[in-house]
Design a protein around this motif. Sequence first.
Motif, PDB file in Angstrom:
ATOM      1  N   PRO A   1      -7.715  -5.069  -7.657  1.00 11.88           N
ATOM      2  CA  PRO A   1      -7.340  -6.479  -7.807  1.00 11.88           C
ATOM      3  C   PRO A   1      -6.815  -7.101  -6.515  1.00 11.88           C
ATOM      4  N   SER A   2      -5.948  -6.382  -5.796  1.00 12.15           N
ATOM      5  CA  SER A   2      -5.358  -7.027  -4.607  1.00 12.15           C
ATOM      6  C   SER A   2      -6.416  -7.259  -3.541  1.00 12.15           C
ATOM      7  N   GLY A   3      -7.368  -6.332  -3.401  1.00  9.93           N
ATOM      8  CA  GLY A   3      -8.436  -6.507  -2.420  1.00  9.93           C
ATOM      9  C   GLY A   3      -9.334  -7.681  -2.788  1.00  9.93           C
TER      10      GLY A   3
ATOM     11  N   LEU B   1     -14.289  -2.974   1.781  1.00  5.31           N
ATOM     12  CA  LEU B   1     -14.619  -1.547   1.855  1.00  5.31           C
ATOM     13  C   LEU B   1     -13.890  -0.797   0.742  1.00  5.31           C
ATOM     14  N   ASP B   2     -14.495   0.228   0.213  1.00  3.73           N
ATOM     15  CA  ASP B   2     -13.774   1.097  -0.726  1.00  3.73           C
ATOM     16  C   ASP B   2     -14.236   2.526  -0.523  1.00  3.73           C
ATOM     17  N   ARG B   3     -13.312   3.463  -0.689  1.00  7.61           N
ATOM     18  CA  ARG B   3     -13.697   4.882  -0.535  1.00  7.61           C
ATOM     19  C   ARG B   3     -14.623   5.319  -1.671  1.00  7.61           C
ATOM     20  N   LEU B   4     -14.548   4.624  -2.789  1.00 11.80           N
ATOM     21  CA  LEU B   4     -15.411   4.963  -3.927  1.00 11.80           C
ATOM     22  C   LEU B   4     -16.701   4.145  -3.857  1.00 11.80           C
TER      23      LEU B   4
ATOM     24  N   GLY C   1     -11.054  -0.762  -8.336  1.00  9.35           N
ATOM     25  CA  GLY C   1      -9.808   0.024  -8.304  1.00  9.35           C
ATOM     26  C   GLY C   1      -9.356   0.443  -9.686  1.00  9.35           C
ATOM     27  N   LEU C   2      -8.065   0.207  -9.954  1.00  9.21           N
ATOM     28  CA  LEU C   2      -7.487   0.689 -11.216  1.00  9.21           C
ATOM     29  C   LEU C   2      -7.956  -0.113 -12.424  1.00  9.21           C
ATOM     30  N   VAL C   3      -8.617  -1.230 -12.213  1.00 14.08           N
ATOM     31  CA  VAL C   3      -9.153  -1.930 -13.386  1.00 14.08           C
ATOM     32  C   VAL C   3     -10.272  -1.067 -13.967  1.00 14.08           C
TER      33      VAL C   3
ATOM     34  N   GLU D   1     -14.247   5.526   3.550  1.00 20.22           N
ATOM     35  CA  GLU D   1     -12.814   5.780   3.402  1.00 20.22           C
ATOM     36  C   GLU D   1     -12.082   5.504   4.705  1.00 20.22           C
ATOM     37  N   ALA D   2     -11.278   4.470   4.711  1.00 21.92           N
ATOM     38  CA  ALA D   2     -10.482   4.167   5.904  1.00 21.92           C
ATOM     39  C   ALA D   2      -9.483   5.298   6.138  1.00 21.92           C
ATOM     40  N   GLY D   3      -9.275   5.609   7.398  1.00 21.92           N
ATOM     41  CA  GLY D   3      -8.317   6.667   7.724  1.00 21.92           C
ATOM     42  C   GLY D   3      -8.986   8.006   7.941  1.00 21.92           C
TER      43      GLY D   3
ATOM     44  N   GLY E   1      -1.005  -6.012  -2.268  1.00 23.37           N
ATOM     45  CA  GLY E   1      -1.079  -5.201  -3.496  1.00 23.37           C
ATOM     46  C   GLY E   1      -0.021  -4.107  -3.539  1.00 23.37           C
ATOM     47  N   TRP E   2      -0.334  -3.062  -4.276  1.00 26.57           N
ATOM     48  CA  TRP E   2       0.647  -1.995  -4.512  1.00 26.57           C
ATOM     49  C   TRP E   2       1.105  -1.309  -3.233  1.00 26.57           C
ATOM     50  N   ILE E   3       0.235  -1.198  -2.236  1.00 29.52           N
ATOM     51  CA  ILE E   3       0.641  -0.516  -1.006  1.00 29.52           C
ATOM     52  C   ILE E   3       1.590  -1.408  -0.205  1.00 29.52           C
TER      53      ILE E   3
ATOM     54  N   GLY F   1       4.307  -4.408 -11.614  1.00 36.07           N
ATOM     55  CA  GLY F   1       3.677  -5.677 -11.985  1.00 36.07           C
ATOM     56  C   GLY F   1       2.315  -5.460 -12.619  1.00 36.07           C
ATOM     57  N   VAL F   2       1.810  -6.550 -13.172  1.00 39.37           N
ATOM     58  CA  VAL F   2       0.505  -6.499 -13.833  1.00 39.37           C
ATOM     59  C   VAL F   2      -0.584  -6.913 -12.842  1.00 39.37           C
ATOM     60  N   ILE F   3      -1.812  -6.891 -13.318  1.00 36.12           N
ATOM     61  CA  ILE F   3      -2.941  -7.200 -12.430  1.00 36.12           C
ATOM     62  C   ILE F   3      -2.737  -8.562 -11.755  1.00 36.12           C
ATOM     63  N   GLY F   4      -2.308  -9.546 -12.559  1.00 38.49           N
ATOM     64  CA  GLY F   4      -2.134 -10.904 -12.049  1.00 38.49           C
ATOM     65  C   GLY F   4      -1.087 -11.006 -10.947  1.00 38.49           C
ATOM     66  N   THR F   5      -0.115 -10.073 -10.931  1.00 36.19           N
ATOM     67  CA  THR F   5       0.926 -10.105  -9.889  1.00 36.19           C
ATOM     68  C   THR F   5       0.312  -9.944  -8.499  1.00 36.19           C
ATOM     69  N   ASN F   6      -0.857  -9.337  -8.453  1.00 39.40           N
ATOM     70  CA  ASN F   6      -1.488  -9.101  -7.154  1.00 39.40           C
ATOM     71  C   ASN F   6      -2.065 -10.379  -6.547  1.00 39.40           C
ATOM     72  N   ARG F   7      -2.212 -11.404  -7.369  1.00 40.90           N
ATOM     73  CA  ARG F   7      -2.824 -12.632  -6.848  1.00 40.90           C
ATOM     74  C   ARG F   7      -1.875 -13.367  -5.889  1.00 40.90           C
TER      75      ARG F   7
HETATM   76  C1  FAD Z   1      -2.857   3.865 -15.606  1.00 41.83           C
HETATM   77  C2  FAD Z   1      -2.669   2.405 -15.290  1.00 41.83           C
HETATM   78  C3  FAD Z   1      -2.954   1.460 -16.243  1.00 41.83           C
HETATM   79  C4  FAD Z   1      -2.776   0.102 -15.960  1.00 41.83           C
HETATM   80  N1  FAD Z   1      -3.045  -0.794 -16.943  1.00 41.83           N
HETATM   81  C5  FAD Z   1      -2.840  -2.107 -16.695  1.00 41.83           C
HETATM   82  C6  FAD Z   1      -3.092  -3.063 -17.708  1.00 41.83           C
HETATM   83  O1  FAD Z   1      -3.508  -2.719 -18.823  1.00 41.83           O
HETATM   84  N2  FAD Z   1      -2.870  -4.380 -17.406  1.00 41.83           N
HETATM   85  C7  FAD Z   1      -2.410  -4.786 -16.178  1.00 41.83           C
HETATM   86  O2  FAD Z   1      -2.227  -5.982 -15.935  1.00 41.83           O
HETATM   87  N3  FAD Z   1      -2.154  -3.889 -15.195  1.00 41.83           N
HETATM   88  C8  FAD Z   1      -2.360  -2.572 -15.432  1.00 41.83           C
HETATM   89  N4  FAD Z   1      -2.093  -1.667 -14.451  1.00 41.83           N
HETATM   90  C9  FAD Z   1      -1.646  -2.152 -13.128  1.00 41.83           C
HETATM   91  C10 FAD Z   1      -2.828  -2.584 -12.235  1.00 41.83           C
HETATM   92  O3  FAD Z   1      -3.861  -1.655 -12.362  1.00 41.83           O
HETATM   93  C11 FAD Z   1      -2.355  -2.738 -10.787  1.00 41.83           C
HETATM   94  O4  FAD Z   1      -1.465  -3.838 -10.731  1.00 41.83           O
HETATM   95  C12 FAD Z   1      -3.472  -3.009  -9.800  1.00 41.83           C
HETATM   96  O5  FAD Z   1      -4.591  -2.190 -10.001  1.00 41.83           O
HETATM   97  C13 FAD Z   1      -2.981  -2.811  -8.344  1.00 41.83           C
HETATM   98  O6  FAD Z   1      -3.983  -3.299  -7.512  1.00 41.83           O
HETATM   99  P1  FAD Z   1      -4.273  -2.737  -6.044  1.00 41.83           P
HETATM  100  O7  FAD Z   1      -5.484  -3.463  -5.616  1.00 41.83           O
HETATM  101  O8  FAD Z   1      -3.054  -2.847  -5.216  1.00 41.83           O
HETATM  102  O9  FAD Z   1      -4.570  -1.183  -6.201  1.00 41.83           O
HETATM  103  P2  FAD Z   1      -5.780  -0.407  -6.884  1.00 41.83           P
HETATM  104  O10 FAD Z   1      -6.223  -1.050  -8.128  1.00 41.83           O
HETATM  105  O11 FAD Z   1      -5.319   1.010  -6.965  1.00 41.83           O
HETATM  106  O12 FAD Z   1      -6.982  -0.497  -5.835  1.00 41.83           O
HETATM  107  C14 FAD Z   1      -6.952   0.220  -4.622  1.00 41.83           C
HETATM  108  C15 FAD Z   1      -8.379   0.451  -4.160  1.00 41.83           C
HETATM  109  O13 FAD Z   1      -8.343   0.986  -2.832  1.00 41.83           O
HETATM  110  C16 FAD Z   1      -9.270   2.026  -2.711  1.00 41.83           C
HETATM  111  N5  FAD Z   1      -8.808   2.893  -1.630  1.00 41.83           N
HETATM  112  C17 FAD Z   1      -7.729   3.696  -1.616  1.00 41.83           C
HETATM  113  N6  FAD Z   1      -7.620   4.309  -0.426  1.00 41.83           N
HETATM  114  C18 FAD Z   1      -8.661   3.883   0.324  1.00 41.83           C
HETATM  115  C19 FAD Z   1      -9.088   4.169   1.650  1.00 41.83           C
HETATM  116  N7  FAD Z   1      -8.404   5.002   2.446  1.00 41.83           N
HETATM  117  N8  FAD Z   1     -10.202   3.568   2.112  1.00 41.83           N
HETATM  118  C20 FAD Z   1     -10.916   2.721   1.318  1.00 41.83           C
HETATM  119  N9  FAD Z   1     -10.544   2.428   0.048  1.00 41.83           N
HETATM  120  C21 FAD Z   1      -9.427   2.989  -0.431  1.00 41.83           C
HETATM  121  C22 FAD Z   1      -9.263   2.689  -4.060  1.00 41.83           C
HETATM  122  O14 FAD Z   1     -10.456   3.442  -4.292  1.00 41.83           O
HETATM  123  C23 FAD Z   1      -9.145   1.475  -4.988  1.00 41.83           C
HETATM  124  O15 FAD Z   1     -10.416   0.976  -5.331  1.00 41.83           O
HETATM  125  C24 FAD Z   1      -2.290  -0.306 -14.702  1.00 41.83           C
HETATM  126  C25 FAD Z   1      -2.002   0.656 -13.732  1.00 41.83           C
HETATM  127  C26 FAD Z   1      -2.192   1.994 -14.019  1.00 41.83           C
HETATM  128  C27 FAD Z   1      -1.864   3.014 -12.968  1.00 41.83           C
END
Ligand code: FAD
Length: 465
Positions: free
Chosen positions: A11-13, A34-37, A42-44, A78-80, A367-369, A375-381
Motif C-alpha cells: 500500500p505505501s509504495g 520495484l518489488d522483490r516478489l 505487499g501485505l494486501v 530485490e533492493a539491497g 509506510g511501515w518502514i 495502522g490500517v492500510i489507509g494510514t499509509n496514504r
Molecule cells: C497479517 C496482517 C494482516 C493485516 N490485515 C489488515 C487488514 O485486514 N486491514 C488493514 O487495513 N490492514 C491490515 N494489515 C496492515 C497492512 O497490511 C499494512 O498497513 C500495510 O500492508 C503496510 O504497507 P507497506 O507498504 O508499508 O508494507 P507491505 O505491505 O509489507 O509492502 C512492502 C513491500 O515491499 C517489498 N519489499 C520488501 N523488501 C524489499 C526489497 N529489499 N526490495 C524490493 N521490495 C521489497 C515486499 O515484497 C512488499 O511487497 C495487516 C497486516 C498484517 C501483517
Amino acid sequence: MLRIAVVGSGPSGVYTAQALIQQNRVPGVRVQVLDRLPCPYGLVRYGVAPDHEKIKSLQNNLRAVLEDERISFLGHLEAGTPGLGPERLLELYHAVVYCVGAATDRRLGIPGEDLPGSHSATDFVSWYSAHPDTPAGDFADGALTARDAVVIGVGNVAVDVARILARAADELRPTDVPETALGALAHSRVREVHVVGRRGPSQARFTTKELRELGALPSADATVDPAELALDPAYGSPGTAAALPAVHRRNLEVLRGWTENTARPGAEGGRERRIRLRFFLRPVELLARDGRVGAVRFERTAPDGDGGVRGTGRYEDIPAQLVLRAVGYRGEPLPGLPFDARGGTVPHAAGRVLRDGIPSPGEYVAGWIKRGPSGVIGTNRPCAKETVESLLEDAPRLAERRVADDPEAVLRAAGHRPVVWPGWLAIEAAESALGASLGRGSVKIPDWDGLLAAADGSADGGTGG
Ligand SMILES: Cc1cc2nc3c(=O)[nH]c(=O)nc-3n(C[C@H](O)[C@H](O)[C@H](O)COP(=O)(O)OP(=O)(O)OC[C@H]3O[C@@H](n4cnc5c(N)ncnc54)[C@H](O)[C@@H]3O)c2cc1C
C-alpha cells in the motif's frame, strides 16, 4: 523528466506512486515500482486474511494505480542485494522511495520459544497466504495435529490466525488459500484455540469488527472467562468505561456477550471448535513434551492501578501442541540504508532518509518502514503523501542529478530479469486456471518456481526480455 524508483509495491509504495503522478507541481514524473516478489500489493496479497474478501478487493484499487501509463512495475528485483544497493539505485533514478514494509516478527524472548510446534504468526500467515518464501509444506506436516493451540497476543493479527485455525476448510474453499494449506486445514485436529493477552480486555488492540467476527463463526464458539473480564478496571465501573476510547468500550460489550458460552468443543450444544479469549496472563516459558511444545506457562498479572499490569507470582499452564506468537512486526535493515534498530525503522525527517542525522539527497521512506508496523492500510496514504511532499520540495535539486536514461535497460544489461506487468498478469491468469482445475476460484501459486514459470508463460515472455 524526473525518474523515481519506489521500492516495494505494498500500500505505501502504491500510494506513493499515486501521489507522485497525481500532483501537478512537478511535470513529467515517471515512476518505476520495484518489488522483490514477482507479485505486487505487499501485505494486501500476503497478509490480509483470505476470508476478508472486501479488504482483499483493495487490490483492485492498487491495480488501477499500477496500470497508469506513467508507472511501471518491475517485480523480482530485490533492493539491497549485490548490484541493487541504495548507491546503485541512486545512479539509476533521480530519487528512490523505500516502502519495504516491516514483515519480520517480534520475539517473546522467553525459554522454549524455538521448540518445534512454536511458530511466529508471521510464518502461519505467510503459509496460508502462499508467500513463496514459506514452504507450502510447513504447517502441512504435523503442526495441525495439535488439539490445543495457543495464540499469544490480542491484536488483529492474533484474531486473524485464531479465526483461520477455527474455520472449517469448507469456509475457506471459496478463497484463494493455496491447495496444500486448504488440505492441511481440512485435516486439522485443532479444537481449542486460546488467544491470550498479558493485559486486560479494555487494553487489547483488536478492533470490534474483527472481534465480532470471531463470535459469529459457523463452526466455532467464542468464549471469555467472566472472572478475567471482571478483573478489568473498566468492566464493573461505568465511570471508568465511559472514559475509554469507543473501540475499547465496544470490545468490552462484545466480550460481555460471550461469557455465557460454556459448551465444550464438540459437546452437546457446542460447535466443533472453541476460541477462548484469555486475559491478564503473561507468557514466561514454553514447556516441552516429547521434544515439542506441550504447554505454555503464564504468570497471572493484575492491573497496577496505573494503566499497566504487574506480575502476581501465580502461574498457570495452558496445554498447547501448537503456539503462534502474534506480538507484533518489525522492520529489517536493508543493506546500505541507515536503520534504527530500536524502532525497526529507517531514520527520517518527514520522509527524507537521514544519514548521520542529515537528509540524504534523493532517498526517502514511506509506510511501515518509516513509521513502524501500525495502522490500517489507509494510514499509509497520508504517510506516503507526506513523503511525496518532501520529495516535491526537493525536486529542483533532484532534477540536477545525472541518472540513467533507461534504468530498466541498465538493469537488464546487468543480468536482472524483472517480472514486468504482463508477467504479473500471466501469474494471475495461471492462478485462475489452477483454481478452475480444482473446481475453485482463483488459487494462489505458493512457490518461487511456480510463480516465475507462470510469469514466463506470458505472451511476451513475462520477464519482458
Ligand atoms: C497479517 C496482517 C494482516 C493485516 N490485515 C489488515 C487488514 O485486514 N486491514 C488493514 O487495513 N490492514 C491490515 N494489515 C496492515 C497492512 O497490511 C499494512 O498497513 C500495510 O500492508 C503496510 O504497507 P507497506 O507498504 O508499508 O508494507 P507491505 O505491505 O509489507 O509492502 C512492502 C513491500 O515491499 C517489498 N519489499 C520488501 N523488501 C524489499 C526489497 N529489499 N526490495 C524490493 N521490495 C521489497 C515486499 O515484497 C512488499 O511487497 C495487516 C497486516 C498484517 C501483517
